[in-house]
Design an enzyme around this catalytic site. Sequence first.
Site, PDB file in Angstrom:
ATOM      1  N   HIS A   1     -64.819  29.706  81.153  1.00 18.68           N
ATOM      2  CA  HIS A   1     -65.684  29.122  80.117  1.00 18.68           C
ATOM      3  C   HIS A   1     -66.520  27.945  80.615  1.00 18.68           C
ATOM      4  O   HIS A   1     -67.002  27.156  79.809  1.00 18.68           O
ATOM      5  CB  HIS A   1     -64.822  28.659  78.934  1.00 18.68           C
ATOM      6  CG  HIS A   1     -64.317  29.784  78.083  1.00 18.68           C
ATOM      7  ND1 HIS A   1     -65.146  30.642  77.404  1.00 18.68           N
ATOM      8  CD2 HIS A   1     -63.059  30.204  77.797  1.00 18.68           C
ATOM      9  CE1 HIS A   1     -64.428  31.540  76.737  1.00 18.68           C
ATOM     10  NE2 HIS A   1     -63.149  31.291  76.967  1.00 18.68           N
TER      11      HIS A   1
ATOM     12  N   ARG B   1     -58.795  29.200  86.904  1.00 14.04           N
ATOM     13  CA  ARG B   1     -58.787  30.297  85.929  1.00 14.04           C
ATOM     14  C   ARG B   1     -59.943  31.229  86.267  1.00 14.04           C
ATOM     15  O   ARG B   1     -61.110  30.820  86.282  1.00 14.04           O
ATOM     16  CB  ARG B   1     -58.928  29.786  84.499  1.00 14.04           C
ATOM     17  CG  ARG B   1     -58.997  30.966  83.515  1.00 14.04           C
ATOM     18  CD  ARG B   1     -58.694  30.564  82.107  1.00 14.04           C
ATOM     19  NE  ARG B   1     -59.748  29.787  81.487  1.00 14.04           N
ATOM     20  CZ  ARG B   1     -59.723  29.428  80.195  1.00 14.04           C
ATOM     21  NH1 ARG B   1     -58.703  29.764  79.420  1.00 14.04           N
ATOM     22  NH2 ARG B   1     -60.719  28.719  79.695  1.00 14.04           N
TER      23      ARG B   1
ATOM     24  N   ASP C   1     -59.498  33.663  98.596  1.00 16.24           N
ATOM     25  CA  ASP C   1     -60.083  33.435  99.921  1.00 16.24           C
ATOM     26  C   ASP C   1     -60.625  32.010 100.087  1.00 16.24           C
ATOM     27  O   ASP C   1     -60.534  31.433 101.174  1.00 16.24           O
ATOM     28  CB  ASP C   1     -61.214  34.447 100.194  1.00 16.24           C
ATOM     29  CG  ASP C   1     -60.687  35.825 100.612  1.00 16.24           C
ATOM     30  OD1 ASP C   1     -59.468  35.954 100.864  1.00 16.24           O
ATOM     31  OD2 ASP C   1     -61.494  36.767 100.688  1.00 16.24           O
TER      32      ASP C   1
ATOM     33  N   GLU D   1     -52.850  35.121  74.642  1.00 13.16           N
ATOM     34  CA  GLU D   1     -53.782  34.499  73.704  1.00 13.16           C
ATOM     35  C   GLU D   1     -54.361  35.505  72.714  1.00 13.16           C
ATOM     36  O   GLU D   1     -55.497  35.357  72.265  1.00 13.16           O
ATOM     37  CB  GLU D   1     -54.875  33.727  74.447  1.00 13.16           C
ATOM     38  CG  GLU D   1     -55.520  34.445  75.611  1.00 13.16           C
ATOM     39  CD  GLU D   1     -56.517  33.563  76.353  1.00 13.16           C
ATOM     40  OE1 GLU D   1     -56.813  32.447  75.907  1.00 13.16           O
ATOM     41  OE2 GLU D   1     -57.021  34.019  77.391  1.00 13.16           O
TER      42      GLU D   1
ATOM     43  N   ASP E   1     -57.926  31.005  71.536  1.00 10.43           N
ATOM     44  CA  ASP E   1     -58.111  32.454  71.378  1.00 10.43           C
ATOM     45  C   ASP E   1     -57.049  33.055  70.477  1.00 10.43           C
ATOM     46  O   ASP E   1     -57.335  33.975  69.706  1.00 10.43           O
ATOM     47  CB  ASP E   1     -58.098  33.139  72.752  1.00 10.43           C
ATOM     48  CG  ASP E   1     -59.472  33.086  73.396  1.00 10.43           C
ATOM     49  OD1 ASP E   1     -60.432  33.594  72.799  1.00 10.43           O
ATOM     50  OD2 ASP E   1     -59.589  32.504  74.490  1.00 10.43           O
TER      51      ASP E   1
END
Length: 256
Positions: A44, A74, A88, A153, A179
């Site tokens: 987000h 996240r 990575d 969520e 959520d």
Amino acid sequence: MKPFRDRLSIGRPLIGLWQALANGYASEICARAGYDWLLFDGEHSPNTLQTLLSQLQAVAPFTVDPYSVEPIARVPVGDPVVIKQYLDIGFRTLLIPMMESAEQAEAVVAATRFPPFGVRGVASATSRASGFGADAAYLKTAHEFITLIVQIESRAGLDAIEDIAAVKGVDALFIGPADLAGSLGHLGDPKHADVQSAIAQALKRIAAAGKPSGIFALSPEDARAKMADGVSFISIGTDIGLLANGARSSLASVKG
Ligand code: 3PY
Ligand code: MG
């Protein structure tokens, strides 16, 4: 530094701060403040791999003793391509949003493991995660340092808590109140009694399943209550919240 999953059982909740400004300078300030973990949000916030990389580099000095802040990322979606890119560049602790089934959880676990244990694409000498090849054992040992946290969520996620918690490689379950409130018919009102009761049940079920739980606290009072309820890790705010609230209250204090 120990994998984050080992630190989840040290006997006190690990306190974190959401990083949504997508900026290395801001992350460096927050890393120095003494939080146990910082969450870099690819879901987000306006983050790219480049902005995530610069934030990782900015907080790197604080990821070792005596600071030992854990950078958690996240991903925007639990996709194997995105997951390998985040790993990575050097994240070793990931938060996967919108987890709703054991199958989905097994797929993200596989995305974090090299063959034969999973499907993570192989780069070693070119990845920051392996010290650009300096860590010769990286391909064989990477999974030992990875901590995988999945987000519950939605109503479907609640229904699948035990199935998801039982998946080997899922290290912790994190409740997303915003959520979850939307999914339960209370969009924008995560403090609603129905949502809070669903969260309380979920935390008990996660504990009964033998996995650590985490949550995003809605206020300092909520943080204290959830810590008393036994969560292993908790976010107590966001960098944007700190800046926005500070900016507003500073103005208000002068204007009266
Ligand atoms: C949510 O509340 O939905 C989140 O994803 C963050 O906690
Ligand atoms: Mg969410």
